[in-house]
Motif scaffolding. Structure first.
Motif, PDB file in Angstrom:
ATOM      1  N   ASN A  33       0.835  -1.202   0.000  1.00  0.00           N
ATOM      2  CA  ASN A  33       0.000   0.000   0.000  1.00  0.00           C
ATOM      3  C   ASN A  33       0.867   1.248   0.000  1.00  0.00           C
ATOM      4  O   ASN A  33       1.822   1.365   0.777  1.00  0.00           O
ATOM      5  CB  ASN A  33      -0.917   0.023   1.231  1.00  0.00           C
ATOM      6  N   ASN A  34       0.526   2.181  -0.871  1.00  0.00           N
ATOM      7  CA  ASN A  34       1.232   3.461  -0.952  1.00  0.00           C
ATOM      8  C   ASN A  34       2.742   3.279  -1.097  1.00  0.00           C
ATOM      9  O   ASN A  34       3.536   4.068  -0.591  1.00  0.00           O
ATOM     10  CB  ASN A  34       0.916   4.331   0.274  1.00  0.00           C
ATOM     11  N   ASP A  35       3.133   2.193  -1.798  1.00  0.00           N
ATOM     12  CA  ASP A  35       4.542   1.918  -2.111  1.00  0.00           C
ATOM     13  C   ASP A  35       5.416   1.742  -0.880  1.00  0.00           C
ATOM     14  O   ASP A  35       6.601   2.084  -0.887  1.00  0.00           O
ATOM     15  CB  ASP A  35       5.131   3.010  -3.002  1.00  0.00           C
ATOM     16  N   ILE A  41       7.400   0.023 -10.392  1.00  0.00           N
ATOM     17  CA  ILE A  41       8.349  -0.182 -11.486  1.00  0.00           C
ATOM     18  C   ILE A  41       8.186  -1.556 -12.135  1.00  0.00           C
ATOM     19  O   ILE A  41       8.399  -1.719 -13.340  1.00  0.00           O
ATOM     20  CB  ILE A  41       9.800   0.030 -10.991  1.00  0.00           C
ATOM     21  N   THR A  42       7.779  -2.578 -11.374  1.00  0.00           N
ATOM     22  CA  THR A  42       7.635  -3.926 -11.933  1.00  0.00           C
ATOM     23  C   THR A  42       6.182  -4.350 -12.066  1.00  0.00           C
ATOM     24  O   THR A  42       5.906  -5.518 -12.386  1.00  0.00           O
ATOM     25  CB  THR A  42       8.359  -4.965 -11.053  1.00  0.00           C
ATOM     26  N   ASN A  43       5.238  -3.443 -11.847  1.00  0.00           N
ATOM     27  CA  ASN A  43       3.823  -3.821 -11.847  1.00  0.00           C
ATOM     28  C   ASN A  43       2.942  -2.891 -12.661  1.00  0.00           C
ATOM     29  O   ASN A  43       1.719  -2.937 -12.536  1.00  0.00           O
ATOM     30  CB  ASN A  43       3.291  -3.873 -10.410  1.00  0.00           C
ATOM     31  N   ASN A  44       3.524  -2.033 -13.473  1.00  0.00           N
ATOM     32  CA  ASN A  44       2.722  -1.056 -14.204  1.00  0.00           C
ATOM     33  C   ASN A  44       2.226  -1.633 -15.533  1.00  0.00           C
ATOM     34  O   ASN A  44       2.716  -2.666 -16.000  1.00  0.00           O
ATOM     35  CB  ASN A  44       3.528   0.236 -14.423  1.00  0.00           C
ATOM     36  N   PRO A  45       1.255  -0.981 -16.175  1.00  0.00           N
ATOM     37  CA  PRO A  45       0.721  -1.502 -17.439  1.00  0.00           C
ATOM     38  C   PRO A  45       1.761  -1.629 -18.548  1.00  0.00           C
ATOM     39  O   PRO A  45       1.621  -2.476 -19.429  1.00  0.00           O
ATOM     40  CB  PRO A  45      -0.346  -0.469 -17.811  1.00  0.00           C
ATOM     41  N   MET A  46       2.825  -0.812 -18.505  1.00  0.00           N
ATOM     42  CA  MET A  46       3.823  -0.856 -19.568  1.00  0.00           C
ATOM     43  C   MET A  46       4.595  -2.175 -19.545  1.00  0.00           C
ATOM     44  O   MET A  46       4.742  -2.842 -20.573  1.00  0.00           O
ATOM     45  CB  MET A  46       4.779   0.338 -19.411  1.00  0.00           C
ATOM     46  N   ILE A  47       5.085  -2.574 -18.371  1.00  0.00           N
ATOM     47  CA  ILE A  47       5.826  -3.834 -18.289  1.00  0.00           C
ATOM     48  C   ILE A  47       4.886  -5.014 -18.482  1.00  0.00           C
ATOM     49  O   ILE A  47       5.252  -6.031 -19.088  1.00  0.00           O
ATOM     50  CB  ILE A  47       6.612  -3.950 -16.963  1.00  0.00           C
ATOM     51  N   ASN A 329      17.575   1.159 -13.868  1.00  0.00           N
ATOM     52  CA  ASN A 329      16.783   0.827 -12.680  1.00  0.00           C
ATOM     53  C   ASN A 329      16.308  -0.622 -12.661  1.00  0.00           C
ATOM     54  O   ASN A 329      16.092  -1.183 -11.589  1.00  0.00           O
ATOM     55  CB  ASN A 329      15.545   1.734 -12.602  1.00  0.00           C
ATOM     56  N   LEU A 330      16.118  -1.202 -13.842  1.00  0.00           N
ATOM     57  CA  LEU A 330      15.471  -2.507 -13.913  1.00  0.00           C
ATOM     58  C   LEU A 330      16.045  -3.306 -15.072  1.00  0.00           C
ATOM     59  O   LEU A 330      15.977  -2.882 -16.225  1.00  0.00           O
ATOM     60  CB  LEU A 330      13.955  -2.317 -14.109  1.00  0.00           C
ATOM     61  N   ASP A 361      12.574  -0.484 -18.429  1.00  0.00           N
ATOM     62  CA  ASP A 361      13.602   0.344 -17.795  1.00  0.00           C
ATOM     63  C   ASP A 361      13.675   1.723 -18.450  1.00  0.00           C
ATOM     64  O   ASP A 361      13.791   2.746 -17.763  1.00  0.00           O
ATOM     65  CB  ASP A 361      14.957  -0.353 -17.869  1.00  0.00           C
ATOM     66  N   ASP A 362      13.576   1.765 -19.784  1.00  0.00           N
ATOM     67  CA  ASP A 362      13.577   3.048 -20.495  1.00  0.00           C
ATOM     68  C   ASP A 362      12.366   3.886 -20.085  1.00  0.00           C
ATOM     69  O   ASP A 362      12.480   5.093 -19.867  1.00  0.00           O
ATOM     70  CB  ASP A 362      13.539   2.809 -22.006  1.00  0.00           C
ATOM     71  N   PHE A 363      11.214   3.215 -20.004  1.00  0.00           N
ATOM     72  CA  PHE A 363       9.996   3.926 -19.618  1.00  0.00           C
ATOM     73  C   PHE A 363      10.125   4.518 -18.220  1.00  0.00           C
ATOM     74  O   PHE A 363       9.759   5.675 -17.986  1.00  0.00           O
ATOM     75  CB  PHE A 363       8.786   2.984 -19.674  1.00  0.00           C
ATOM     76  N   PHE A 364      10.671   3.746 -17.286  1.00  0.00           N
ATOM     77  CA  PHE A 364      10.784   4.239 -15.918  1.00  0.00           C
ATOM     78  C   PHE A 364      11.765   5.404 -15.827  1.00  0.00           C
ATOM     79  O   PHE A 364      11.548   6.355 -15.067  1.00  0.00           O
ATOM     80  CB  PHE A 364      11.210   3.121 -14.972  1.00  0.00           C
ATOM     81  N   SER A 365      12.833   5.347 -16.616  1.00  0.00           N
ATOM     82  CA  SER A 365      13.776   6.476 -16.640  1.00  0.00           C
ATOM     83  C   SER A 365      13.096   7.743 -17.152  1.00  0.00           C
ATOM     84  O   SER A 365      13.297   8.835 -16.601  1.00  0.00           O
ATOM     85  CB  SER A 365      14.980   6.136 -17.525  1.00  0.00           C
TER      86      SER A 365
END
Length: 517
Positions: A33-35, A41-47, A329-330, A361-365
């Motif tokens: 909850n609330n990070d 970084i490992t659970n978003n729609p992009m990855i 980062n990833l 990783d590119d997206f998160f950067s």
């Protein structure tokens, strides 16, 4: 200095691992909850989209090989909050429906060690429909010991040799959080780093997270000739470390390797691993490495040794995929421990398109930079990045205030794109206990855009979901929505509730007077 009389432990057997286990068992899904424990970084729609595309490619590959009848099992290790599984399933079903081609059926299994997490997934409204369709199941799985999967929804078990298709394994932020060995290479020999721990005073009065944050490790060294013996199961990679490294501390994933070997035995056809972590697959990154630091975030994590995993399975015929460029980062990798991995063209192309060319990783950067730029970004820039991020709720929450500021100059087409984005975001939203109210922010922005029917739906949802006293502005906005839609009785009710909070509010009094005429 740590008291020399303190006990020492093999790194993988130190009490910090039991504290970690206790933390997750006590917190359950609240750990994310609330990070509190990082998960975005490992659970978003992009990855999740990248993984869904790779799974789709794998299903195509199996179909092309003539294996379309038996289901493909996808096992997520350490599924945590459940958000990654939800986004993968959502996107994978969308891709399969769009493609309209014959593919093997699939089932996705979420697993974790704490039973409280498994129970939470079974009750989650976002996951329940997939379980009812028969494409999602759940299992408690101990990565250090278990040899089979006992599925909670279908009440079946998967034992060694049961699977006729290769097992797909998803492991994000997994290998850095399970027990690891710690070795040291010096002068061509292997030493084991054992650890003593200096605990804070009054440890018994502290929560596991507080103990982990304050404990101080101290490392000691002993010759470990057993690693150099020919019978040691990972002798090849250890020999490489002896030959190529000097004065280097290496986190060695013996438990992770053994886990993958046991999982590989579930299938007659091997396995494919999709994994993302703070992990190094390049040997040079372990050269002259210092003793590890515990990274604290409620629990703790370390760096995953992807090099050892990659090397071990490549020696057995696997093909591994990692990006040619360095990660920030990833590190996202794929290991194809299957017969003739070169035949998996769809899988390997999906990795090239969705991870190597431009990946998580590119997206998160980019996101780290965008987070600081929202106040100066234009509407088209925000919309473009929101689309790139899969209409993720976190991006909307961060940009909602700026979107509101830009509405006055927005074109009709841009207004419609914001509306579409909100609906896409809500359709793909995985609710967790968070501090913000997504329905409220969505409803207020739609209200500002004059989309009263949509605004009414979101604002009423926010009103019904909260246990807190509603604020005057929300009730007043609901009343205006009802008036615009011709629901005058409901409008009057909202105005009376608003006046109960602010009896002298002139706008509300005037509006109620107009409704009473």
């Amino acid at each position: 200095m740590t008291d020399s009389r303190q006990p020492t432990y093999r790194f993988s057997e130190a009490p910090i691992w039991e504290l970690q286990r206790t933390y997750y068992e006590e917190q359950g899904l609240k750990a994310w909850n609330n990070d509190a424990v990082p998960q975005y970084i490992t659970n978003n729609p992009m990855i999740a989209t990248a993984y869904a595309e790779m799974i789709f490619g794998f299903l195509q590959d199996r179909a092309a090989m003539g294996h379309s009848s038996e289901p493909v099992t996808i096992l997520e290790l350490g599924a945590g909050a459940g958000r990654l599984a939800y986004h993968i399933l959502s996107k994978l079903c969308e891709i399969i429906d769009y493609a309209g081609i014959t593919l093997p059926p699939f089932r996705y299994i979420m697993s974790d060690l704490p039973m409280i997490n498994v129970a939470g997934w079974q009750q989650h409204p976002g996951l329940r429909p997939y379980a009812e369709q028969g494409i999602l199941d759940f299992a408690r799985f101990d990565a250090v010991h278990d040899t089979e999967l006992n599925l909670m929804h279908s009440h079946t078990s998967i034992r060694p040799g049961d699977l006729k298709q290769p097992l797909m394994v998803v492991a994000n932020y997994f290998f850095d959080s399970i027990p690891q060995e710690l070795i040291y290479v010096g002068e061509g020999h292997i030493f084991e780093c054992v650890v003593s721990l200096k605990f804070p005073e009054n440890t018994c009065d502290l929560k596991p997270s507080e103990v982990l944050e304050r404990v101080i490790p101290e490392y000691h060294y002993r010759r470990a000739a057993e690693y150099e013996e020919e019978l040691y199961p990972y002798r090849d990679v250890i020999a490489l470390y002896q030959e190529r490294l000097e004065d280097s501390h290496i986190l060695f994933p013996a438990a992770g390797l053994a886990c993958l070997e046991r999982l590989g035995q579930l299938s007659e056809e091997g396995f494919l691993l999709l994994t993302a972590d703070k992990g190094d697959h390049r040997l040079e990154n372990w050269e002259f490495a210092e003793p590890p630091q515990l990274i604290h975030h409620g629990s703790f994590s370390l760096t995953a040794n992807y090099h050892a995993i990659q090397h071990t399975f490549e020696q057995r015929g696997a093909e591994s995929l990692f990006t040619a460029h360095h990660y920030k980062n990833l590190n996202v990798g794929c290991i194809l421990m299957v017969q003739e991995p070169k035949q998996y063209v769809g899988t390997r192309l999906a990795y090239q398109r969705f991870i190597h060319r431009f990946g998580p990783d590119d997206f998160f950067s980019l996101k780290e930079w965008v987070d600081q730029q929202f106040d100066s970004m234009g509407l088209q820039q925000i919309l473009a990045f929101w689309r790139l991020g899969g209409y993720d709720a976190e991006l909307f929450i961060q940009s909602a205030e700026r979107l509101s500021e830009l509405l006055q100059e927005a074109s009709d087409e841009e207004i419609l794109d914001i509306q579409r984005g909100i609906h896409s975001m809500w359709a793909g939203y995985y609710p967790m206990e968070q501090k913000y109210d997504l329905a409220l922010d969505s409803g207020l922005l739609l209200f500002e855009m004059g989309m009263y029917e949509d605004a009414l739906v979101f604002l009423e949802q926010s009103l019904h979901a909260t246990t807190e006293e509603p604020v005057m502005a929300v009730l007043y906005s609901l009343a205006i929505c009802c008036i615009e839609l011709g629901h005058e009785v409901a409008a009057a009710d909202y105005i009376r509730r608003a006046l109960a909070l602010e009896p002298q509010n002139e706008e509300a009094l005037e509006l109620l007077s107009l409704l009473s005429d």
